[in-house]
Design an enzyme around this catalytic site. Structure first.
Site, PDB file in Angstrom:
ATOM      1  CB  SER A   1      -0.776  -0.570   0.923  1.00 26.30           C
ATOM      2  OG  SER A   1      -1.665   1.077   1.100  1.00 26.30           O
TER       3      SER A   1
ATOM      4  CG  ASP B   1      -3.180   3.977  -1.120  1.00 24.65           C
ATOM      5  OD1 ASP B   1      -3.718   4.395  -2.567  1.00 24.65           O
ATOM      6  OD2 ASP B   1      -3.536   3.190  -0.674  1.00 24.65           O
TER       7      ASP B   1
ATOM      8  CG  ASP C   1      -2.674  -0.517  -2.816  1.00 29.26           C
ATOM      9  OD1 ASP C   1      -2.671   0.934  -1.762  1.00 29.26           O
ATOM     10  OD2 ASP C   1      -3.559  -0.900  -1.963  1.00 29.26           O
TER      11      ASP C   1
ATOM     12  CG  ASP D   1      -6.300   1.186  -1.642  1.00 27.15           C
ATOM     13  OD1 ASP D   1      -5.591   1.832  -1.299  1.00 27.15           O
ATOM     14  OD2 ASP D   1      -6.432   0.002  -0.892  1.00 27.15           O
TER      15      ASP D   1
END
Length: 477
Positions: free
Chosen positions: A101, A250, A252, A254
């Site tokens: 992440s 961010d 990733d 999401d």
């Protein structure tokens, strides 16, 4: 190997330092445990990964471990976490997504999903996967008589088309949008969903890209837009280009953060309120007599609950936590859920979170009227929030005790998630009269930190309460 499993397997996911706490052998063992725990032998398992240097190798190791235990691996390759949830939902298959992440480049991890993009947390299977993996690390992975198969699948265009069906942006006014992908997966998904990297119809959006090159070393800044220093480049670019709005994703992709035309942040709570307003209206159009439920975690602004209830829906407060909120989405049949950390959950996305979808809702609502974003967002941001302030604390219990003692006469406390203090009302006055404030102090589920959030009806009260509580938290014993 001396493996600290508790340090790797967190409350909601797996995360660790590449080559030290997280290795290909550990990943393969986790894959075998995952297949066994979910009964996935003979069934499809989706495997995807982000752009970190270690991600392809880890994804391959996971595939090998899963195949050894009989699962058929569907590799979707480079993808955002949202795409992993999409694949898990549309294929009704369990999934493993390799990403850390927003964490720095030295880290990697795994986000697991059950079939239908349902979450897995420590209490709902992750502990059992960990315990099975421990045994496989000691004994080796027993390969089943008929190992699973492996095939590649490309889903990006299907994913983009699905989001376009959920939010129609074709009729909004033209908008100039600066997007900071932070060298993360937004650099791949934004062009496909909002830009020209697909055969989908062109949208009335001029996308100005920042850091779209996929690079897991994050050469420009960390892919963590929750930290204000990582928004500075985007804020400058919005002003330089005279843009209508800025979006920051961010690593990733999401989570999405929003910047107005003046370079100021639109809070995640304001975004949650905007999306809730749209989703409630959409549900009421489709099902006029339906009881509508929207979730918000306890750290979102008071305005989120106010908007939900003003629109005729039921607001349900939840604890903080990705898998927990996914479970609550299913249990309550909520149409939407919002968190203070910019995670946004949608019933039409299998109850999973999707930062891109939240961004599209903001673009649709904002682009359907003529005010600048700073004016448009004001009604969704009427109060004063501190944002999340993290402190490293050696004795969490003692810090909490100091706070409770100092505010014993001024606040009512609950321990729904951490400790939340709400100012006591003066006798004879209604609950919403006069100035009000609340704060929450809670330990992080993923890091050795104590987190503080404060909100008040006036800026002066917010600053005063914030500084007082922060001093108590950081006070040396």
């Amino acid at each position: 190997m001396n493996i600290d499993w508790d340090a790797i397997v967190k409350t909601y996911d797996v995360r660790g330092l590449v080559g030290k706490s997280l290795t290909t052998q550990i990943v393969a063992a986790l894959a075998a445990g995952f297949v066994d725990e979910l009964g996935a032998a003979g069934k499809d398992v989706v495997v995807g990964h982000d752009m970190r240097d270690s991600s392809p190798e880890f994804a391959d190791a996971f595939a090998a471990g899963a195949q050894a235990r009989g699962a058929n691996v569907l590799s979707i390759g480079l993808c955002s976490t949202d795409e992993s949830y999409f694949a898990s939902g549309v294929l009704n298959a369990p999934a493993a997504m390799f990403t850390a992440s927003h964490n720095p480049a030295a880290y990697n991890g795994i986000k697991f999903s059950r079939a239908g993009a349902r979450g897995i947390s420590m209490d709902t299977g992750l502990a059992a996967i960990r315990d099975r993996a421990k045994i496989y690390m000691e004994t080796g992975i027993d390969e089943v008589e008929v190992p699973g198969s492996y095939r590649d699948m490309h889903i990006l265009i299907q994913y983009a088309a699905y989001l376009r069906e959920l939010v129609d942006l074709s009729d909004i006014r033209p908008l100039k949008v600066v997007v900071d992908a932070a060298n993360g997966m937004g650099g791949m998904t934004v062009p496909a969903v909002l830009g020209h990297a697909s055969d989908l119809p062109q949208l009335p959006l001029e996308i100005i890209p920042m850091y779209f090159e996929l690079d897991g070393s994050f050469p420009n800044h960390e892919a963590n837009p929750l930290d204000p220093k990582n928004l500075v480049d985007l804020q400058k670019a919005v002003l330089e280009h005279g843009a209508d709005i800025g979006l920051a994703f961010d690593g990733d992709a999401d989570r999405c953060f929003v910047i107005d035309e003046n370079g100021q942040a639109v809070t995640p709570s304001a975004v949650a309120a905007i999306v809730a307003h749209r989703e409630i209206a959409r549900e009421k159009r489709a099902n006029p007599k339906a009881d509508v439920t929207v979730l918000h975690n306890l750290l979102t602004s008071r305005v989120v609950k106010e908007v939900i209830e003003a629109d005729g829906a039921r607001a349900v407060k939840t604890k903080v936590g990705h898998s927990l909120i996914k479970d609550q989405m299913a249990a309550t049949n909520a149409i939407f859920g919002g968190e203070h950390s910019a995670h946004y959950y949608f019933r039409d996305f299998w109850g999973a979170d999707n930062g891109m979808l939240a961004a599209m809702h903001v673009l649709a609502e904002y682009g359907s009227q003529d005010q600048p974003l700073s004016e448009f967002a004001k009604k969704y941001n009427p109060y004063y929030l501190s944002g999340e302030i993290n402190s490293t604390v050696s004795d969490v219990a003692a810090a909490k005790a100091r706070v409770q003692a100092a505010f014993a006469d001024r606040a009512d406390f609950d321990e729904f998630d951490g400790i939340t203090a709400t100012n006591k009302q003066e006798l004879g006055k209604p609950a919403d009269a006069g100035n009000w404030w609340w704060f929450n102090v809670r330990a992080s589920n993923t890091e050795p930190l104590l987190r503080l959030n404060v909100e008040a009806s006036t800026e002066a009260d917010m600053v005063q309460i914030r500084d007082e509580v922060l001093n108590l938290i950081q006070q040396k014993a």
